[in-house]
Scaffold this active site. Structure first.
Site, short mmCIF file in Angstrom:
data_model
loop_
_atom_site.label_atom_id
_atom_site.label_comp_id
_atom_site.label_asym_id
_atom_site.label_seq_id
_atom_site.Cartn_x
_atom_site.Cartn_y
_atom_site.Cartn_z
N ASP A 82 0.97 21.11 -38.03
CA ASP A 82 -0.32 20.78 -37.44
C ASP A 82 -1.49 20.98 -38.38
O ASP A 82 -2.61 20.60 -38.06
CB ASP A 82 -0.55 21.63 -36.18
CG ASP A 82 0.30 21.13 -35.04
OD1 ASP A 82 0.52 19.92 -34.97
OD2 ASP A 82 0.75 21.95 -34.23
N HIS A 106 1.13 25.58 -29.11
CA HIS A 106 2.20 24.61 -29.36
C HIS A 106 1.54 23.30 -29.81
O HIS A 106 0.97 23.25 -30.89
CB HIS A 106 3.03 24.47 -28.07
CG HIS A 106 4.31 23.73 -28.19
ND1 HIS A 106 4.85 23.33 -29.38
CD2 HIS A 106 5.18 23.29 -27.24
CE1 HIS A 106 5.99 22.69 -29.16
NE2 HIS A 106 6.21 22.65 -27.86
N HIS A 129 4.77 30.08 -38.01
CA HIS A 129 5.76 29.39 -37.19
C HIS A 129 6.84 30.37 -36.79
O HIS A 129 7.19 31.25 -37.57
CB HIS A 129 6.38 28.22 -37.97
CG HIS A 129 7.03 27.22 -37.08
ND1 HIS A 129 8.31 27.37 -36.63
CD2 HIS A 129 6.55 26.08 -36.53
CE1 HIS A 129 8.61 26.34 -35.85
NE2 HIS A 129 7.55 25.55 -35.76
N1 CMC Z 1 -3.10 33.54 -38.08
C1 CMC Z 1 -3.17 34.87 -38.33
N2 CMC Z 1 -2.15 35.73 -38.14
C2 CMC Z 1 -1.02 35.22 -37.67
C3 CMC Z 1 -0.85 33.83 -37.38
C4 CMC Z 1 -1.96 32.99 -37.61
N3 CMC Z 1 -1.89 31.70 -37.37
N4 CMC Z 1 0.38 33.61 -36.93
C5 CMC Z 1 1.01 34.80 -36.92
N5 CMC Z 1 0.16 35.77 -37.38
C6 CMC Z 1 0.48 37.19 -37.57
C7 CMC Z 1 0.59 37.93 -36.25
O1 CMC Z 1 -0.66 38.48 -35.87
C8 CMC Z 1 1.61 38.98 -36.59
O2 CMC Z 1 1.00 39.99 -37.34
P1 CMC Z 1 1.43 41.54 -37.13
O3 CMC Z 1 2.91 41.59 -37.43
O4 CMC Z 1 0.60 42.31 -38.09
O5 CMC Z 1 1.13 41.84 -35.69
C9 CMC Z 1 2.58 38.26 -37.53
O6 CMC Z 1 1.79 37.23 -38.16
C10 CMC Z 1 3.80 37.64 -36.83
O7 CMC Z 1 3.31 36.72 -35.85
P2 CMC Z 1 3.90 36.50 -34.39
O8 CMC Z 1 2.76 36.24 -33.45
O9 CMC Z 1 4.86 37.60 -34.07
O10 CMC Z 1 4.72 35.17 -34.61
P3 CMC Z 1 5.30 34.21 -33.48
O11 CMC Z 1 6.58 33.69 -34.02
O12 CMC Z 1 5.32 34.90 -32.16
O13 CMC Z 1 4.20 33.05 -33.38
C11 CMC Z 1 3.04 31.02 -33.70
C12 CMC Z 1 4.34 31.80 -33.96
C13 CMC Z 1 3.21 29.58 -34.19
C14 CMC Z 1 2.74 31.00 -32.18
C15 CMC Z 1 1.89 31.75 -34.45
O14 CMC Z 1 2.16 31.76 -35.84
C16 CMC Z 1 0.54 31.08 -34.17
O15 CMC Z 1 -0.10 31.41 -33.16
N6 CMC Z 1 0.07 30.16 -35.09
C17 CMC Z 1 -1.19 29.43 -34.84
C18 CMC Z 1 -0.95 28.30 -33.85
C19 CMC Z 1 -0.22 27.14 -34.48
O16 CMC Z 1 -0.54 26.69 -35.57
N7 CMC Z 1 0.76 26.62 -33.73
C20 CMC Z 1 1.53 25.44 -34.14
C21 CMC Z 1 2.96 25.76 -34.36
S1 CMC Z 1 3.84 24.41 -35.16
C22 CMC Z 1 3.82 23.13 -34.01
C23 CMC Z 1 4.47 23.42 -32.71
O17 CMC Z 1 5.53 24.02 -32.67
O18 CMC Z 1 3.90 22.99 -31.71
#
Ligand code: CMC
Length: 448
Positions: free
Chosen positions: A362, A267, A306
């Protein structure tokens, strides 16, 4: 006739009509679906609440597919161009843009509540010199509930207003104190002659000068970052504020829960992680190898992806514009070249495009903070400053919503049941545990 959804339970052959309101069905309407009279009834299973609306809200609108973000109906682009953070905070909390006298009063009230109780300094001194400032902030916000015990009268409009003013006004002071503490520097008191962003920069940086003066371009960039982080509907920390607030605890304790949720690397901690990642990549030539590691799931591309945006995060677009302006004042940063090239290569790669992974807020914000001379441990702390207005707006909305109840999800129980207690002599397991007892790392033991 109202819109309805007909559900047929193939276990029993029975059909049920469920009302559809705002494209949504009520979870509780599924409870009538039973196999027999003793059955508890059907529930939905939704870990991470990916498809569950927990409230009605008129504060922030997001269209994740189109990359749209609006507060009270005003686009984030227009607010960043024409408004100021304190005006946006007013808009979030009261629902309308303030008139001139309303804004004057609001800014006056916030400006004149920026000081924290002197005892807070003694409280801060209890932290180790190398304590993470976000941990200090979290404790500081929680401690505020003890300084303002009347805040627990959450049904009193005046108390709610005072809590909003105090939290928005004191958050920069607490944040700057936590930073000064980590450097062993004396705390700098707020300067009521300065605007909100300049005052924060002053409390962070002022040394022996009689009057701190912020470069207006840097103060403007920070104010824009504050606007961009002010609210983002039901994200992890806002959901935490609402869940904890639903127990009718005082707002300081509820907002402390939001600070705790924001601390996490998925987050608010992401921008700190982005800078660490860019430093580790070190040079542009290492980007393809790094992206291979991401695709092999060895790590994540921080600052990308996201839950809601499946397109470029509109906040990232605005920040990117401001990075160049800030670097004009502060000089080049070699990490910008790595970030720009990393974004380009990721957006050219099927792995990221097929998963709709785009830069989020971010990805570039850390570069601005770094250019402002702010160390990476402070990035999440700075995120908490403006998000306080969003948390307060959401907390106030929840308190006025007669449909809200204490947050209490259900579970699918997967454990054992109805076991008899086993006497010690009859239990199975190793006869002896070998290896040393659990130890704390050497660094943490020092002086503990
Ligand atoms: N790098 C590589 N792969 C990713 C990433 C990433 N940053 N984010 C998602 N994926 C992949 C994930 O592995 C999955 O692949 P598969 O379907 O093959 O298993 C697919 O994309 C869908 O991802 P998810 O984990 O189901 O998506 P989510 O909605 O649960 O997670 C998130 C959203 C923001 C937690 C995630 O994208 C992430 O961890 N990003 C990196 C951390 C980040 O930048 N966070 C800041 C968010 S914006 C500010 C805030 O809200 O605080």
């Amino acid at each position: 006739m109202a819109d309805t959804l007909t559900i047929t339970d193939n276990r029993t052959g029975k059909s049920y009509d469920v009302d559809i309101t705002d494209e949504t069905i009520k979870g509780i309407d599924l409870r009538q679906i039973k196999v027999n009279e003793d059955d508890f009834g059907m529930m939905t299973y939704d870990p991470g609440y990916t498809n569950t609306a927990s409230c009605r809200s008129a504060i922030t609108y997001i269209d994740g597919e189109a990359g749209v973000l609006q507060h009270r109906g005003y686009s984030i682009e227009e607010l960043c161009e024409k408004s100021s953070y304190l005006e946006v905070a007013y808009l979030l909390i009261f629902g309308e843009l303030p008139t001139e006298p309303q804004l004057e009063r609001w800014v006056y009230d916030v400006t004149h509540h920026t000081f924290v109780h002197e005892d807070m300094k003694a409280f801060y001194r209890g932290f180790r010199h190398d304590a993470h400032p976000m941990g200090i902030l979290l404790a500081g916000v929680g401690a505020m509930s003890t300084f303002y015990p009347h805040a627990k009268e959450i049904g009193d409009e005046e108390e709610r207003y005072m809590a909003a003013i105090r939290l928005i006004a004191k958050m920069p002071t607490l944040a700057a104190f936590s930073y000064r503490h980590s450097l062993g520097l004396p705390y700098v008191y707020p300067d009521n002659d300065l605007d909100y962003a300049s005052n924060f920069l002053g409390m962070m940086r002022k040394m022996t000068e009689v009057k701190y003066e912020a470069d207006p371009r840097l103060a403007k960039a920070l104010d824009v970052l504050f606007i961009l982080h002010a609210d983002h509907e039901q994200n992890c920390s806002t959901a935490a504020v609402r869940a904890v607030g639903s127990s009718q605890v005082d707002p300081y304790s509820a907002i402390a829960a939001g600070v705790a949720a924001l601390y996490g690397p998925l987050h608010g901690g992401a921008n700190e992680a982005v800078l660490r990642m860019l430093r580790r990549i070190e040079k542009v030539e290492n980007i393809p190898g790094f992206l291979e590691g991401v695709k092999n799931r060895e790590e994540k591309l921080m600052g990308f992806g996201h839950r809601v945006y499946k397109n470029y995060d509109p906040r990232a677009r605005i920040i990117k514009k401001h990075v160049d302006e800030v670097l004009e004042v502060t000089g080049d940063n070699p990490l910008l070249e790595i970030a720009t090239e990393l974004e380009k290569q990721a957006l050219d790669d099927e792995y990221f495009t097929s998963r709709k992974l785009y830069p989020n807020v971010d990805f570039y914000s850390g570069l601005i903070y770094e250019a402002l001379g702010i160390p990476s441990e402070m990035f999440t702390v700075i995120f908490a400053i403006p998000r306080t207005s969003g948390w307060m707006a959401q907390w106030m909305e929840m308190n006025g919503d007669s449909e809200q109840k204490i947050a209490r999800p259900r579970q699918i129980y997967t454990g054992e049941r109805d076991r008899s207690y086993v006497e010690m002599a009859d239990r199975e397991g190793p006869e002896k545990i070998t290896g040393p007892p659990a130890r704390r790392p050497v660094k943490a033991r020092r002086g503990a």
